[in-house]
Motif scaffolding. Structure first.
Motif, PDB file in Angstrom:
ATOM      1  N   PRO A 216      -3.096 -15.803   2.096  1.00 14.53           N
ATOM      2  CA  PRO A 216      -2.811 -14.891   0.975  1.00 14.53           C
ATOM      3  C   PRO A 216      -3.439 -15.344  -0.338  1.00 14.53           C
ATOM      4  CG  PRO A 216      -0.859 -16.167   1.555  1.00 14.53           C
ATOM      5  CD  PRO A 216      -1.899 -16.508   2.576  1.00 14.53           C
ATOM      6  N   THR A 217      -3.897 -16.606  -0.387  1.00 14.18           N
ATOM      7  CA  THR A 217      -4.403 -17.130  -1.665  1.00 14.18           C
ATOM      8  C   THR A 217      -5.746 -16.507  -2.044  1.00 14.18           C
ATOM      9  OG1 THR A 217      -5.477 -18.965  -0.563  1.00 14.18           O
ATOM     10  CG2 THR A 217      -3.238 -19.347  -1.363  1.00 14.18           C
ATOM     11  N   ARG A 218      -6.380 -15.812  -1.089  1.00  9.46           N
ATOM     12  CA  ARG A 218      -7.675 -15.209  -1.455  1.00  9.46           C
ATOM     13  C   ARG A 218      -7.510 -13.885  -2.190  1.00  9.46           C
ATOM     14  NH1 ARG A 218     -10.523 -12.370   3.577  1.00  9.46           N
ATOM     15  NH2 ARG A 218     -11.429 -11.350   1.781  1.00  9.46           N
ATOM     16  N   PHE A 219      -6.256 -13.405  -2.341  1.00 14.37           N
ATOM     17  CA  PHE A 219      -6.038 -12.135  -3.042  1.00 14.37           C
ATOM     18  C   PHE A 219      -5.442 -12.360  -4.423  1.00 14.37           C
ATOM     19  CE2 PHE A 219      -6.098 -11.115   1.461  1.00 14.37           C
ATOM     20  CZ  PHE A 219      -7.113 -10.169   1.464  1.00 14.37           C
ATOM     21  N   ASP A 220      -5.689 -11.398  -5.296  1.00 16.30           N
ATOM     22  CA  ASP A 220      -5.256 -11.514  -6.687  1.00 16.30           C
ATOM     23  C   ASP A 220      -4.440 -10.261  -7.045  1.00 16.30           C
ATOM     24  OD1 ASP A 220      -5.075 -12.085  -9.350  1.00 16.30           O
ATOM     25  OD2 ASP A 220      -7.162 -12.591  -9.649  1.00 16.30           O
ATOM     26  N   VAL A 221      -5.102  -9.170  -7.422  1.00 19.42           N
ATOM     27  CA  VAL A 221      -4.386  -7.902  -7.667  1.00 19.42           C
ATOM     28  C   VAL A 221      -4.783  -6.924  -6.564  1.00 19.42           C
ATOM     29  CG1 VAL A 221      -4.104  -5.950  -9.244  1.00 19.42           C
ATOM     30  CG2 VAL A 221      -4.351  -8.266 -10.164  1.00 19.42           C
ATOM     31  N   LEU A 222      -3.786  -6.339  -5.906  1.00 23.38           N
ATOM     32  CA  LEU A 222      -4.044  -5.336  -4.865  1.00 23.38           C
ATOM     33  C   LEU A 222      -3.652  -3.978  -5.424  1.00 23.38           C
ATOM     34  CD1 LEU A 222      -2.352  -7.199  -1.848  1.00 23.38           C
ATOM     35  CD2 LEU A 222      -4.814  -7.013  -2.289  1.00 23.38           C
ATOM     36  N   VAL A 223      -4.561  -3.009  -5.424  1.00 16.74           N
ATOM     37  CA  VAL A 223      -4.181  -1.668  -5.886  1.00 16.74           C
ATOM     38  C   VAL A 223      -4.139  -0.757  -4.666  1.00 16.74           C
ATOM     39  CG1 VAL A 223      -6.565  -1.076  -6.611  1.00 16.74           C
ATOM     40  CG2 VAL A 223      -4.632   0.186  -7.550  1.00 16.74           C
ATOM     41  N   THR A 224      -3.019  -0.048  -4.506  1.00 16.00           N
ATOM     42  CA  THR A 224      -2.803   0.704  -3.269  1.00 16.00           C
ATOM     43  C   THR A 224      -2.225   2.088  -3.528  1.00 16.00           C
ATOM     44  OG1 THR A 224      -0.475   0.252  -2.766  1.00 16.00           O
ATOM     45  CG2 THR A 224      -2.014  -1.515  -2.293  1.00 16.00           C
ATOM     46  N   GLU A 225      -2.413   2.951  -2.539  1.00 19.57           N
ATOM     47  CA  GLU A 225      -1.673   4.214  -2.525  1.00 19.57           C
ATOM     48  C   GLU A 225      -0.198   3.883  -2.244  1.00 19.57           C
ATOM     49  OE1 GLU A 225      -3.587   6.434   0.537  1.00 19.57           O
ATOM     50  OE2 GLU A 225      -5.469   6.594  -0.565  1.00 19.57           O
ATOM     51  N   ASN A 226       0.617   4.919  -2.246  1.00 16.84           N
ATOM     52  CA  ASN A 226       2.069   4.747  -2.171  1.00 16.84           C
ATOM     53  C   ASN A 226       2.557   4.095  -0.859  1.00 16.84           C
ATOM     54  OD1 ASN A 226       4.744   5.062  -2.868  1.00 16.84           O
ATOM     55  ND2 ASN A 226       4.550   7.192  -3.479  1.00 16.84           N
ATOM     56  N   LEU A 227       2.169   4.656   0.272  1.00 21.68           N
ATOM     57  CA  LEU A 227       2.699   4.165   1.553  1.00 21.68           C
ATOM     58  C   LEU A 227       2.190   2.755   1.889  1.00 21.68           C
ATOM     59  CD1 LEU A 227       4.275   4.615   4.203  1.00 21.68           C
ATOM     60  CD2 LEU A 227       2.245   5.717   5.131  1.00 21.68           C
ATOM     61  N   TYR A 228       0.883   2.532   1.744  1.00 22.52           N
ATOM     62  CA  TYR A 228       0.363   1.195   2.046  1.00 22.52           C
ATOM     63  C   TYR A 228       1.034   0.153   1.145  1.00 22.52           C
ATOM     64  CZ  TYR A 228      -3.503   4.053   3.921  1.00 22.52           C
ATOM     65  OH  TYR A 228      -4.244   4.987   4.573  1.00 22.52           O
ATOM     66  N   GLY A 229       1.249   0.533  -0.119  1.00 20.55           N
ATOM     67  CA  GLY A 229       1.849  -0.397  -1.081  1.00 20.55           C
ATOM     68  C   GLY A 229       3.270  -0.758  -0.692  1.00 20.55           C
ATOM     69  N   ASP A 230       3.998   0.225  -0.174  1.00 20.49           N
ATOM     70  CA  ASP A 230       5.378  -0.007   0.247  1.00 20.49           C
ATOM     71  C   ASP A 230       5.401  -1.050   1.373  1.00 20.49           C
ATOM     72  OD1 ASP A 230       8.069   0.260   0.532  1.00 20.49           O
ATOM     73  OD2 ASP A 230       8.054   2.286   1.335  1.00 20.49           O
ATOM     74  N   ILE A 231       4.547  -0.853   2.348  1.00 23.12           N
ATOM     75  CA  ILE A 231       4.542  -1.736   3.521  1.00 23.12           C
ATOM     76  C   ILE A 231       3.998  -3.128   3.150  1.00 23.12           C
ATOM     77  CG2 ILE A 231       3.581  -2.046   5.838  1.00 23.12           C
ATOM     78  CD1 ILE A 231       3.506   1.107   5.961  1.00 23.12           C
ATOM     79  N   VAL A 232       2.883  -3.127   2.425  1.00 20.22           N
ATOM     80  CA  VAL A 232       2.242  -4.401   2.079  1.00 20.22           C
ATOM     81  C   VAL A 232       3.159  -5.253   1.195  1.00 20.22           C
ATOM     82  CG1 VAL A 232       0.344  -5.356   0.689  1.00 20.22           C
ATOM     83  CG2 VAL A 232      -0.136  -3.636   2.428  1.00 20.22           C
ATOM     84  N   SER A 233       3.959  -4.605   0.305  1.00 15.66           N
ATOM     85  CA  SER A 233       4.844  -5.431  -0.537  1.00 15.66           C
ATOM     86  C   SER A 233       5.906  -6.147   0.279  1.00 15.66           C
ATOM     87  CB  SER A 233       5.576  -4.670  -1.642  1.00 15.66           C
ATOM     88  OG  SER A 233       5.131  -3.459  -1.935  1.00 15.66           O
TER      89      SER A 233
END
Ligand code: NAD
Length: 335
Positions: A216-233
């Motif tokens: 996970p350290t290779r990511f910084d800010v993730l911008v997502t649509e609603n559904l993907y964001g819900d699951i990814v969080s």
């Protein structure tokens, strides 16, 4: 008290009232210049109001401009539409901001996770446009607009710039949903060009899930649509100790609602053992948003001190035996 601002508090369902009371105790111990007005929402108030999102609650948040909210339950299949989705739509809280950061001494596979999920909060499959075409065939509409996609992309890049973040990754499945996710990506790319100092890349959502679990350290800010964001969080919450640890904010132009990522946790509700850290950290975000910087630093510092301390005061979800009250007492003592 001069300059006292009103915060609308929605306790919510399940563990909501427990974590909300714990958080308010800490805010009161901090002597924040805030006044709390309590309003109802959730499944437990439907009998009284005939709805899970009473008009007066929405009006109160519109007036105060800021709310601290516990989780509200939603029936799986059937039942009323979600109070959360309703509140986000009615107040146009278009951006959901979820910082995911390792906490000292909370042992997980990784020690240095520090990423932020920026989730679009108003459209996508969450518009709830579902139809039975013929018995046995259901259609659900995924709505993606240029306006909302551009707005959330700009929010993500501006957040990155303001907070010294280096990279924004747009999350998508445009290889399959070529038009809808394709439009989302186009908007992210366009906005990205306005921020040459921020690195931009794109990642397909299923690959993202695998990469997050691997490193996970290779990511910084993730911008997502609603559904993907819900699951990814929720996946991201698992990287830093679970749902008890991840705060959130739903932010619009004028109004913001601060709430944890977690739900009502019916399996532990009423037992006094819920971990209030996520809502407490949401309250820290609220203090920052209200420009109460010193109070925010003190509250965040107390949380860090308790987790970093020798006494190892932990709730059950983190393998400890502290009750919600005992954990809250430790936070107050560390202020
Ligand atoms: P959940 O987040 O309520 O619970 C998932 C698991 O995590 C459970 O085992 C629970 O005990 C644990 N957990 C969650 N928060 C915790 C905490 N603070 N301390 C200790 N353990 C914690 O997810 P769910 O069971 O899928 O959802 C239950 C209900 O919550 C559903 O009705 C759902 O719609 C609702 N929900 C509401 C919100 C919100 O209001 N923002 C968000 C997510 C889910």
């Amino acid at each position: 008290m001069a300059n006292t601002r009103t915060v609308t508090v929605i306790n919510g369902d399940g563990i909501g009232p427990e974590v909300s009371a714990a958080t308010i105790r800490v805010l009161e111990a901090l002597k924040v210049p805030l006044e709390f007005e309590f309003k109802d929402a959730g499944t437990e108030v439907v009998a009284k109001f005939g709805t899970n999102l009473p008009h007066e609650t929405v009006e109160a948040v519109l007036k105060s401009g800021v709310a601290l909210k516990g989780p509200t339950g939603t029936v799986v299949g059937g039942g009323l539409p979600s109070a959360n989705v309703g509140l986000r739509k009615r107040l146009d809280l278009y951006s959901s901001l979820r910082p995911v950061k390792s906490v000292p001494n909370v042992k997980t596979r990784y020690e240095n996770v520090d990423l932020v999920v920026v989730r679009e909060n108003t459209e996508d499959l969450y518009v709830g446009l579902e139809h039975i075409i013929v018995p046995g065939v259901v259609e659900a509409l995924k709505i993606i607009t240029e306006k909302a996609s551009t707005r959330i992309a700009r929010f993500a890049f501006e957040f990155a710039k303001k907070n010294g973040r280096k990279k924004v990754s747009a999350v998508h499945k445009a290889n399959i949903m070529k038009l809808s996710d394709g439009l989302f990506l186009d908007c992210c790319r366009k906005v990205g060009r306005e921020f040459p100092e921020i690195q931009y890349d794109e990642v397909i959502v299923d690959n993202l899930c695998m990469q997050l679990v691997k490193d996970p350290t290779r990511f910084d800010v993730l911008v997502t649509e609603n559904l993907y964001g819900d699951i990814v969080s929720d996946l991201c919450a698992g990287l830093v100790g679970g749902l008890g640890m991840v705060p959130g904010a739903n932010i619009g132009e004028r109004t913001a609602v601060f709430e944890a990522v977690h739900g009502t946790a019916p399996d532990i509700a009423g037992k006094g053992i819920a971990n209030p850290t996520a809502l407490m950290m949401s309250a820290v975000m609220m203090l920052e948003w209200l420009d109460l910087k010193d109070e925010a630093i003190r509250m965040q510092g107390a949380i860090q001190k308790v987790y970093g301390g020798e006494a190892k005061v932990r709730t059950g979800d983190l393998g400890g035996s502290a009750t919600t009250r005992e954990f809250t007492d430790a936070i107050i003592a560390a202020l």
